[in-house]
Design a protein around this motif. Structure first.
Motif, PDB file in Angstrom:
ATOM      1  N   ASP A 147      -7.674  -4.730   6.892  1.00  0.00           N
ATOM      2  CA  ASP A 147      -6.910  -3.886   7.804  1.00  0.00           C
ATOM      3  C   ASP A 147      -5.873  -3.127   6.981  1.00  0.00           C
ATOM      4  OD1 ASP A 147      -8.324  -5.050   9.940  1.00  0.00           O
ATOM      5  OD2 ASP A 147      -6.901  -6.707  10.032  1.00  0.00           O
ATOM      6  N   ILE A 165      -1.923  -0.965   6.739  1.00  0.00           N
ATOM      7  CA  ILE A 165      -0.615  -0.549   7.252  1.00  0.00           C
ATOM      8  C   ILE A 165      -0.416   0.891   6.802  1.00  0.00           C
ATOM      9  CG2 ILE A 165       1.875  -0.829   6.985  1.00  0.00           C
ATOM     10  CD1 ILE A 165       1.436  -3.830   6.949  1.00  0.00           C
ATOM     11  N   ALA A 181       0.052  -0.534  12.175  1.00  0.00           N
ATOM     12  CA  ALA A 181      -1.023  -1.369  11.635  1.00  0.00           C
ATOM     13  C   ALA A 181      -2.316  -0.980  12.337  1.00  0.00           C
ATOM     14  CB  ALA A 181      -0.722  -2.850  11.868  1.00  0.00           C
ATOM     15  N   LYS A 236      -6.381  -2.096  12.680  1.00  0.00           N
ATOM     16  CA  LYS A 236      -7.341  -3.171  12.430  1.00  0.00           C
ATOM     17  C   LYS A 236      -8.725  -2.717  12.869  1.00  0.00           C
ATOM     18  CE  LYS A 236      -3.756  -6.614  13.452  1.00  0.00           C
ATOM     19  NZ  LYS A 236      -3.671  -7.254  12.128  1.00  0.00           N
ATOM     20  N   GLU A 257      -3.579  -4.281   4.315  1.00  0.00           N
ATOM     21  CA  GLU A 257      -2.650  -5.328   4.767  1.00  0.00           C
ATOM     22  C   GLU A 257      -2.911  -6.611   3.997  1.00  0.00           C
ATOM     23  OE1 GLU A 257      -0.423  -7.173   8.611  1.00  0.00           O
ATOM     24  OE2 GLU A 257      -2.051  -5.742   8.943  1.00  0.00           O
ATOM     25  N   ARG A 317       5.522  -8.105   6.696  1.00  0.00           N
ATOM     26  CA  ARG A 317       4.142  -7.598   6.658  1.00  0.00           C
ATOM     27  C   ARG A 317       4.061  -6.340   5.809  1.00  0.00           C
ATOM     28  NH1 ARG A 317       1.868  -6.840  12.613  1.00  0.00           N
ATOM     29  NH2 ARG A 317       0.056  -6.113  11.432  1.00  0.00           N
ATOM     30  N   ALA A 324       2.294  -5.829   1.953  1.00  0.00           N
ATOM     31  CA  ALA A 324       1.308  -4.780   1.692  1.00  0.00           C
ATOM     32  C   ALA A 324       1.740  -3.891   0.530  1.00  0.00           C
ATOM     33  CB  ALA A 324       1.085  -3.936   2.951  1.00  0.00           C
TER      34      ALA A 324
END
Length: 349
Positions: free
Chosen positions: A101, A103, A156, A158, A200, A263, A267
């Motif tokens: 995924d 960011i 984010a 996904k 991520e 998070r 990243a």
């Protein structure tokens, strides 16, 4: 890894996935299953190619007794080049982050309020694109502008098979040419917004020493500096060894903002570590910028001509309205095709 090694690995994975003991460890089972799924198209194409070649041999042998088999052999031979090309493409080394995924950070640059409005347009474009192809999105942090745009927004994204594989080339400066809503004379202005994209990182991927962090808290603020929170819920984290600074104020809870900031920090630190470890493999990130300067543009959005241009691969189309509504497939595919061609050329040398 050559084809024989991949065939052996695939057979080994089949045995492991058939073992009930492996599934007792869900993390390991997922790891094996993911790799098995990656290898399946390669092995499937290899087996299909082998079967076609066997059928050609058999048809040629029978052609002496029945001429109709000569025609069948010719039809089968016509399939071989396409299968060989497909296998060649499948054997190109994958980016190890393609299944991750991402960011994405969108930052207003030159152009004042117009740039902030354009940052909002870019965010909407990516959210619409994600919705169209079944990706999930989450706004992690946002600093709104007075007119409804964004000074800075982090999202984010996904995907079922990882968003990095499709969106990794979105990083860089995006330039817009249009008549701003604030322009009374009808003149076309040029402004820019920057996009940064990171895979991520999980906590197990990036180990961060708490002693390397300076954490500051402050009150969140809305457009124009208006306070939107009466508690010190906004969080700013500074990673002292690298100087990377991350701020989050989107949530009302200080704990939630800290988790979101971590998070983003993970990243960013993983991206830095990968760039340092293997600059050649991560060459695509050289197009991304840490300062938003119009001269470092990767793409231009020209409203008067309804034109979108990606300057890295020479892509040009006149459906800007559709692109801004999330129809990014053609421009993304052009970038992926260029990446594949570069890898194929490198493999041939």
């Amino acid at each position: 890894m050559n084809l024989d090694e991949l065939i052996s690995e695939y057979a080994d994975l089949e045995l492991k996935l058939a073992d009930p003991a492996v599934h007792a460890d869900q993390a390991k089972a997922r790891q094996f299953g993911k790799r098995y799924a990656q290898l399946t198209p390669i092995i499937g194409t290899y087996r299909e190619l082998g079967q076609v070649r066997d059928d050609i041999k058999a048809a040629r042998e029978l052609a002496g007794e029945d001429p109709s088999f000569a025609e069948e052999a010719a039809e089968l031979e016509a399939r071989v080049p396409a299968l060989e090309e497909r296998l060649r493409h499948l054997l190109v080394p994958r980016d190890p982050n393609d299944d991750k995924d991402i960011i994405m950070e969108i930052k207003a640059g030159e152009g004042g309020q117009e740039s902030m409005l354009f940052a909002g347009d870019l965010l909407r474009m990516y959210l619409r694109y994600a919705e169209r192809i079944g990706y999930k999105t989450e706004i992690i942090d946002a600093q709104h502008s007075d007119l409804g745009g964004y000074k800075d927004v982090t999202v984010a994204i996904k995907g079922r098979e990882g968003a990095w594989g499709r969106l990794k080339f979105e990083g860089g400066v995006h330039r817009v040419q249009r008549v701003p809503a604030t322009e009374s004379q009808g003149r076309i202005h040029t402004s820019a917004a920057g996009v940064l994209v990171y895979p991520e990182a999980e906590e197990v991927d990036v180990q961060i020493d708490p002693n390397d962090l300076r954490i500051d808290v402050y009150r969140s603020s809305g457009p124009g500096g208006q306070s939107v929170n009466t508690t010190d819920s906004a969080v700013r984290i500074t990673h002292l060894p690298t100087g990377v600074v991350v701020s989050c104020q989107n949530e009302k809870s200080q704990l939630q903002n800290k988790e979101s900031a971590m998070r983003i920090l993970r990243a960013r630190l993983q991206a830095i570590a990968e760039e340092e470890a293997n600059a050649a493999a991560m060459a695509e990130r050289k197009s991304q910028v840490r300062t938003v300067d119009r001269s470092e543009r990767v793409r231009t959005y020209n409203y008067p001509e309804n034109r979108i241009s990606d300057h890295r691969v020479g892509f040009k189309a006149y459906n800007l309205d559709q692109v801004l509504d999330g129809d990014l497939d053609a421009v993304i595919q052009a970038l992926l095709d260029a990446e594949l061609a570069e890898k194929l050329a490198a493999a041939a040398t």
